[in-house]
Scaffold this active site. Structure first.
Site, PDB file in Angstrom:
ATOM      1  N   LYS A 193      31.271  18.384 -44.137  1.00 23.51           N
ATOM      2  CA  LYS A 193      32.070  19.392 -44.826  1.00 23.51           C
ATOM      3  C   LYS A 193      31.732  20.745 -44.221  1.00 23.51           C
ATOM      4  O   LYS A 193      30.577  21.181 -44.234  1.00 23.51           O
ATOM      5  CB  LYS A 193      31.760  19.394 -46.327  1.00 23.51           C
ATOM      6  CG  LYS A 193      32.488  20.519 -47.047  1.00 23.51           C
ATOM      7  CD  LYS A 193      32.399  20.383 -48.537  1.00 23.51           C
ATOM      8  CE  LYS A 193      33.103  21.545 -49.215  1.00 23.51           C
ATOM      9  NZ  LYS A 193      33.037  21.440 -50.663  1.00 23.51           N
ATOM     10  N   LYS A 246      35.992  17.175 -43.703  1.00 18.17           N
ATOM     11  CA  LYS A 246      36.799  18.163 -44.416  1.00 18.17           C
ATOM     12  C   LYS A 246      36.604  19.531 -43.804  1.00 18.17           C
ATOM     13  O   LYS A 246      35.453  19.899 -43.576  1.00 18.17           O
ATOM     14  CB  LYS A 246      36.347  18.160 -45.883  1.00 18.17           C
ATOM     15  CG  LYS A 246      36.942  19.243 -46.733  1.00 18.17           C
ATOM     16  CD  LYS A 246      36.365  19.128 -48.096  1.00 18.17           C
ATOM     17  CE  LYS A 246      36.961  20.221 -48.955  1.00 18.17           C
ATOM     18  NZ  LYS A 246      36.345  20.252 -50.238  1.00 18.17           N
ATOM     19  N   SER A 272      43.294  22.722 -49.293  1.00 16.81           N
ATOM     20  CA  SER A 272      44.251  23.643 -49.908  1.00 16.81           C
ATOM     21  C   SER A 272      44.901  24.587 -48.900  1.00 16.81           C
ATOM     22  O   SER A 272      46.102  24.853 -48.975  1.00 16.81           O
ATOM     23  CB  SER A 272      43.548  24.439 -51.010  1.00 16.81           C
ATOM     24  OG  SER A 272      42.419  25.130 -50.486  1.00 16.81           O
TER      25      SER A 272
HETATM   26  C1  PBG Z   1      33.622  22.495 -53.949  1.00 16.54           C
HETATM   27  C2  PBG Z   1      34.835  22.000 -53.292  1.00 16.54           C
HETATM   28  C3  PBG Z   1      35.672  22.771 -52.500  1.00 16.54           C
HETATM   29  C4  PBG Z   1      36.747  21.979 -52.154  1.00 16.54           C
HETATM   30  C5  PBG Z   1      36.533  20.720 -52.708  1.00 16.54           C
HETATM   31  N1  PBG Z   1      35.327  20.740 -53.408  1.00 16.54           N
HETATM   32  C6  PBG Z   1      35.606  24.211 -52.157  1.00 16.54           C
HETATM   33  C7  PBG Z   1      34.391  24.745 -51.569  1.00 16.54           C
HETATM   34  O1  PBG Z   1      33.536  24.038 -51.024  1.00 16.54           O
HETATM   35  O2  PBG Z   1      34.235  25.958 -51.650  1.00 16.54           O
HETATM   36  C8  PBG Z   1      37.898  22.468 -51.328  1.00 16.54           C
HETATM   37  C9  PBG Z   1      39.155  21.697 -51.399  1.00 16.54           C
HETATM   38  C10 PBG Z   1      40.329  22.411 -50.873  1.00 16.54           C
HETATM   39  O3  PBG Z   1      40.269  23.521 -50.320  1.00 16.54           O
HETATM   40  O4  PBG Z   1      41.407  21.828 -51.020  1.00 16.54           O
HETATM   41  N2  PBG Z   1      32.522  21.729 -54.029  1.00 16.54           N
END
Ligand code: PBG
Length: 322
Positions: A193, A246, A272
């Site tokens: 991630k 991701k 997103s």
């Molecule tokens: C937080 C989390 C995030 C997303 C999924 N879980 C945001 C982040 O890490 O700040 C992002 C998903 C998306 O942007 O669609 N644990």
């Protein structure tokens, strides 16, 4: 010319013969935002996405199942008064997520229920872990994440998905689930991630942006690929069932790398910001939405993803029917 590659492209049926990559609604996981209110609230930067109350959530799930999408992942928007520095609302058995899980698993026994493990929606600091003097504490956070995962498993989660990027959390969660008899609950780890600016609209949706600093001490540097190999080894050793990359679209090389480095199923999250970009261009009439969305999902599958988390799950499932 003896070699004419165009012969293999000459009609739709010929092209279908040797198409290498397919996408089906069964490959999708549909992320849904929930809140503790009756009415639904539109998310401005993610047209078509809403924070849903329980009744609308049930309707959305029913529609998704009818469209062939059999899996959802839930993200909660938590009221500020319930946020704290230790994120303890994350493991409240009467909290928003456990209530949604109980309601959905009662009503839709065939639905695959995924849950997010991380503290950011519950943290008054807006970080995925516990903060002390500006630093994110690892081991103290893992203790809370374990409680959060157990609470979700108790309430009916099928797949627990830690997205927090703390070290050692997959193994700790696996041990705790097994000790509590939840040997059938799976772990989908956010293995690679990245510290990505493409999460912006998601943080708007949940009002969960960090109150200070950024997430670069726990999420990965977008410049790196090899680090993924190390994270894969750890998650495999710690007992993960599914590994995830991701974001998805800007990280297709990492998906391919992961596909080649593991025998476990690979998931990818079209996040997103990827959704917002496609929606914005489509709204302006600059891109043909169904075509670019299906192309982007095909590319993610072609790179090596078995499973795709996408806000387009339901819309794409319908486009795939025609
Ligand atoms: C937080 C989390 C995030 C997303 C999924 N879980 C945001 C982040 O890490 O700040 C992002 C998903 C998306 O942007 O669609 N644990």
């Amino acid at each position: 010319m003896r070699q004419r590659p165009r012969r293999n492209r000459k009609s739709a049926s010929i092209r279908a013969f040797h198409r290498e990559t397919t996408i089906e609604p069964g490959h999708f996981v549909y992320p849904l935002f929930v809140h503790d209110r009756a009415e639904k609230h539109a998310i401005e930067s993610m047209p078509g996405c809403y924070r849903l109350g329980l009744e609308d959530l049930k309707r959305e799930v029913e529609g998704a199942l009818a469209d062939g999408v059999g899996a959802v992942v839930l993200f909660p928007a938590i009221h500020d008064s319930l946020k704290s520095s230790d994120g303890k609302e994350a493991h409240n058995p009467e909290g928003l997520i456990p209530r949604c899980l109980r309601a959905l698993s009662d009503q839709f026994p065939e639905l695959v229920l995924c849950t997010d493990v991380a503290l950011d929606p519950y943290s008054s600091d807006g970080h995925d872990g516990i903060v002390s003097e500006g630093r994110i504490l690892n081991d103290e956070t893992v203790e809370v994440l374990v409680k959060q995962a157990l609470t979700q498993a108790e309430a009916g989660a099928d797949i627990i998905a830690p997205s927090d990027m703390m070290d050692g959390r997959v193994g700790a969660i696996r041990d705790a689930l097994d000790a509590a008899g939840h040997t059938e609950v799976s772990i989908l780890s956010y293995t690679a991630k990245y510290a990505s600016a493409f999460y912006g609209p998601f943080r708007d949706a949940l009002q969960s942006a960090p109150k200070f600093g950024d997430k670069k001490t726990y999420q990965m540097d977008p410049a790196n690929a090899r680090e993924t190999l190390r994270e894969i080894q750890l998650d495999e050793a710690e007992g993960a069932d599914i590994l995830m990359v991701k974001p998805a679209g800007p990280y297709l090389d990492v998906i391919r790398l992961m596909r080649e480095a593991t025998a476990l199923p690979v998931a990818a999250y079209q996040v997103s910001g990827e959704y917002a970009m496609l929606k914005a261009a489509a709204k302006n009439g600059w891109l043909d939405e169904p075509q670019v969305v299906l192309e982007s999902l095909t590319a993610i599958r072609r790179a090596g993803a078995d499973i795709i988390f996408t806000y387009y799950a339901r819309q794409a499932a319908r486009w795939l029917r025609y």
